[in-house]
Write a protein that holds these residues in place. Structure first.
Motif: not given
Length: 401
Positions: A237-250
């Motif tokens: 969970s986040i508050k404010g601003e965040a950028y994500f590069e997610v490692v995908h896992n179905e």
């Protein structure tokens, strides 16, 4: 210098990446542009402001001549005498990187110009110029920096700013390391323990989660996450601003909880803006796809789309320029046809200042970008060029009508 070299150095200066030698080249190029022909020493204050704008105009015209008029998208009020009429109506500016590069370049060269015009007969002109620069409004307020606070599950609080690279601590078999890119979690925890990272105004931070997902936190932001993703979902969970590069896992979806909105990764890079003082939560997709859910509704975004959600649980979808949205990750503060109040929110967070308004908030819109490395005084000079009046005392900036 060749045209290509000039273009490259100006763009690099705009990003704060030039060397001392390149700065000197810019100074010499500036001199060759013949902008030093008028002695300002006898000008009254109001005449001096007009003269400064004329100097900026000449510089921008030179940049246009170098780059080619058809390749520039910024606009400038070219009739200085009509400023008062223009200020009476709503007006904005639209500068691309060349417009801003020209403006920032003149900040660099302007001090040299004033130095040579006003203090050329002085034996200690270097010291005088230094004292003049130190007297600029906001000169002592630097841009933001890398910094954050790590909150461990046992209640321990660790200030990350001053730590050397290496092992920060170890929890439940997981090593928490600090390197040039932020924090990295190495190992697999057996218990579900949570950490938090928070940034204050004037701070930013990055980390790599236990699953390899990379996260960048903007100023005044936080993220709550486990030491290990042991459940069927990976939830933060986040508050404010965040950028994500997610490692995908179905088999183990990655989800971000933001207020009443849930963002689920389907193999992606995305940005979330969820500040408390903003009217809505904005999720912007760069690559892959994400599912945004609010209330009983949901929508799967495609690259270039942005979803807005608020307390009404209605999801609004629009097309956006993703480079504008994520410019902060790359060291830029980007304004995309934004009202002055929205601009100053970004400024307040990054420079750790309080912004207030004396009377009605000016009805102005801004488009453009600046380097987040600029100190506050340099940003305030840009406001001056656009006839935005202000006063500053300590860390209190007041915008005047």
């Amino acid at each position: 210098m060749e045209q290509e070299e000039i273009e490259d150095i100006i763009e690099r200066y705009f990003k704060g990446l030039t060397s001392e030698e390149e700065d000197q080249k810019l100074s010499l190029w500036y001199e060759e542009m013949n902008l030093r022909g008028k002695d300002d020493s006898g000008l009254r204050d109001e005449d001096f402001q007009t003269w400064k704008k004329q100097m900026l105009l000449k510089l921008i015209k030179q940049a246009r001549a170098l780059k080619g008029q058809n390749h520039l998208n910024f606009t400038v009020q070219e009739n200085v005498e009509n400023d008062k009429k223009q200020n009476a109506a709503e007006k904005g500016f639209s500068w691309n990187r060349w417009g801003w590069a020209a403006a920032i370049l003149i900040l660099f060269c302007f001090s040299i110009m004033v130095y040579r015009l006003q203090f050329q007969k002085s034996a200690n002109k270097q010291q005088v110029a230094k004292e003049e620069m130190q007297g600029l409004p906001g000169q002592n307020i630097a841009a933001g920096h890398n910094g954050a606070i790590l909150h461990l599950s046992n209640g321990q609080v660790i200030l990350l700013d001053s730590l050397q690279n290496g092992v920060v601590t170890e929890q439940n078999g997981v090593k928490i390391l600090k390197d040039k890119n932020g924090l990295v979690y190495v190992g697999q925890a057996k218990e579900t323990l949570y950490n938090d990272i928070t940034t204050s105004r004037g701070q930013q931070w990055s980390l790599t989660l236990p699953d390899g997902t990379k996260v960048w936190l903007n100023a005044v932001s936080s993220i709550h996450y486990p030491l290990a993703f042991n459940g069927k979902d990976r939830i933060v969970s986040i508050k404010g601003e965040a950028y994500f590069e997610v490692v995908h896992n179905e088999s183990q979806p990655f989800k971000v909880q933001v207020g009443n909105t849930m963002i689920e990764d389907i193999g992606t890079e995305f940005n979330i803006n969820a500040y408390d003082d903003e009217a809505s939560i904005k999720t912007t997709l760069l690559n892959g796809s994400v599912k945004v859910s609010a209330g009983s509704g949901s929508h799967v975004l495609i690259p270039g789309e942005q979803a807005e959600t608020d307390n009404s649980h209605i999801i609004k979808i629009s097309k956006v320029n993703t480079e504008n949205v994520t410019g902060w990750v790359n060291g830029e503060m980007i304004f995309d046809n934004e009202m002055l109040e929205e601009v100053m929110k970004k400024v307040s967070r990054w420079y750790d200042i309080d912004v207030t308004y004396s009377g009605k908030i000016p009805n102005r819109k801004f488009t453009g970008s600046i380097s987040r490395k600029l100190n506050l005084s340099e940003f305030l000079k840009l406001l001056e060029f656009e006839n935005v009046d202000y006063k500053i005392q300590g860390k209190q900036l007041t915008i005047l009508p």
